[in-house]
Scaffold this motif. Structure first.
Motif, short mmCIF file in Angstrom:
data_model
loop_
_atom_site.label_atom_id
_atom_site.label_comp_id
_atom_site.label_asym_id
_atom_site.label_seq_id
_atom_site.Cartn_x
_atom_site.Cartn_y
_atom_site.Cartn_z
N ASP A 133 0.65 -1.32 0.04
CA ASP A 133 -0.06 0.11 -0.12
C ASP A 133 1.17 1.17 0.11
O ASP A 133 1.72 1.41 0.66
N ARG A 134 0.51 2.27 -1.00
CA ARG A 134 1.19 3.57 -0.96
C ARG A 134 0.44 4.69 -0.96
O ARG A 134 0.29 5.54 -1.96
N PRO A 135 -0.39 4.86 0.08
CA PRO A 135 -1.20 6.02 0.29
C PRO A 135 -0.47 7.23 0.29
O PRO A 135 -0.99 8.31 -0.14
N ASP A 136 0.62 7.49 0.40
CA ASP A 136 1.78 8.63 0.20
C ASP A 136 1.76 9.15 -0.94
O ASP A 136 1.97 10.31 -1.47
N LEU A 137 1.57 8.11 -1.88
CA LEU A 137 1.43 8.75 -3.46
C LEU A 137 0.21 9.13 -4.11
O LEU A 137 0.05 9.90 -5.23
N ALA A 138 -1.02 8.82 -3.37
CA ALA A 138 -2.32 9.26 -3.90
C ALA A 138 -2.25 10.80 -4.31
O ALA A 138 -1.79 11.53 -3.40
N GLY A 139 -2.94 11.17 -5.31
CA GLY A 139 -3.09 12.41 -5.56
C GLY A 139 -2.12 13.14 -6.04
O GLY A 139 -2.16 14.20 -6.60
N LYS A 140 -0.77 12.60 -6.29
CA LYS A 140 0.47 13.15 -6.82
C LYS A 140 0.43 13.19 -8.37
O LYS A 140 -0.19 12.27 -8.99
N PRO A 141 0.88 14.24 -8.95
CA PRO A 141 0.79 14.25 -10.54
C PRO A 141 1.74 13.26 -11.12
O PRO A 141 2.76 13.01 -10.66
N LEU A 142 1.39 12.81 -12.24
CA LEU A 142 2.19 11.88 -13.18
C LEU A 142 3.74 12.32 -13.02
O LEU A 142 4.53 11.35 -12.76
N HIS A 143 4.09 13.60 -13.52
CA HIS A 143 5.39 13.84 -13.62
C HIS A 143 6.07 13.62 -12.30
O HIS A 143 7.33 13.24 -12.22
N GLU A 144 5.62 13.93 -11.08
CA GLU A 144 6.14 13.83 -9.80
C GLU A 144 6.42 12.13 -9.44
O GLU A 144 7.51 11.79 -8.86
N LEU A 145 5.17 11.44 -9.92
CA LEU A 145 5.20 9.95 -9.73
C LEU A 145 6.40 9.31 -10.38
O LEU A 145 7.15 8.59 -9.96
N PHE A 146 6.68 9.77 -11.61
CA PHE A 146 7.80 9.36 -12.68
C PHE A 146 9.10 9.73 -11.96
O PHE A 146 9.92 8.86 -11.81
N THR A 147 9.32 10.85 -11.32
CA THR A 147 10.45 11.29 -10.74
C THR A 147 10.80 10.35 -9.41
O THR A 147 11.75 9.70 -9.31
N ILE A 148 9.43 10.23 -8.64
CA ILE A 148 9.61 9.30 -7.50
C ILE A 148 10.22 7.72 -7.76
O ILE A 148 11.04 7.19 -7.47
N PHE A 149 9.30 7.38 -8.92
CA PHE A 149 9.65 6.18 -9.10
C PHE A 149 11.14 5.63 -9.76
O PHE A 149 11.82 4.90 -9.31
N CYS A 150 11.71 6.78 -10.60
CA CYS A 150 13.02 6.58 -11.15
C CYS A 150 14.24 6.66 -9.75
O CYS A 150 14.92 5.97 -10.08
N GLU A 151 13.70 7.81 -9.00
CA GLU A 151 14.58 7.74 -7.78
C GLU A 151 14.52 6.16 -6.84
O GLU A 151 15.80 6.11 -6.45
N MET A 152 13.38 5.80 -6.93
CA MET A 152 13.33 4.49 -6.04
C MET A 152 14.15 3.51 -6.74
O MET A 152 14.82 2.47 -6.19
N ALA A 153 14.10 3.54 -8.12
CA ALA A 153 14.73 2.54 -8.92
C ALA A 153 16.24 2.70 -9.38
O ALA A 153 16.64 1.92 -10.06
N HIS A 154 16.67 3.93 -9.00
CA HIS A 154 17.98 4.54 -9.34
C HIS A 154 17.95 4.60 -10.96
O HIS A 154 18.95 3.98 -11.52
N ILE A 155 17.16 5.15 -11.74
CA ILE A 155 17.07 5.33 -12.98
C ILE A 155 17.24 6.95 -13.23
O ILE A 155 16.59 7.52 -12.65
#
Length: 149
Positions: free
Chosen positions: A110-132
């Motif tokens: 579960d990742r309720p901390d990501l709810a409501g975030k815009p796509l560009h921000e989620l992309f950045t967060i995802f890339c940081e998590m995955a070291h991309i």
């Protein structure tokens, strides 16, 4: 791919996406905007791609990483349908070698901390998590005037 190999790839520094990313409409996937087969370069030589989906009508966002020829190994779903016991914003990851065949059903986080975030921000967060590292531009439809919910 087993969990140990997945973690090695996930934690590997220096992964890169070199191309610009722009989501587009595909008649068979309306109302989704998509960007598919985005190559993630890595020093292990593993063929992985990222797919991104954004549903303008409901605001759901999905970032999916796929092992070419095998299936998904990681997926982030935000503001979409609930995946019990997790809520509408959650992360799937590979747990067993069978997970890609089964669409990553096990141990959904579960990742309720990501709810409501815009796509560009989620992309950045995802890339940081995955070291991309993304070396191109990301044209996020939720940043365009008059788009999105």
């Amino acid at each position: 791919m087993d969990r140990k190999a997945f973690e090695q790839l996930r934690d590997l520094p220096g992964k890169k996406i070199r191309k610009d990313i722009r989501l587009s409409r595909k008649r068979d996937l309306l109302p989704n905007l998509t960007a598919d087969n985005i190559t993630i370069e890595n020093d292990l030589g593993v063929e992985v791609v990222m797919n991104i989906n954004y549903n303008e009508e409901v605001g759901s966002k999905t970032i999916n990483v796929v092992l070419k020829g095998r299936g998904p190994i990681c997926r982030l779903d935000v503001d979409g349908p609930a995946h019990r016991p997790a809520g509408r914003s959650h992360k799937h990851s590979l747990q067993t070698p069978r997970c890609p065949d089964r669409n990553l059903p096990d141990k959904v986080l579960d990742r309720p901390d990501l709810a409501g975030k815009p796509l560009h921000e989620l992309f950045t967060i995802f890339c940081e998590m995955a070291h991309i590292e993304h070396e191109g531009t990301f044209e996020s439809p939720d940043l365009l005037v008059g788009s999105g919910p």
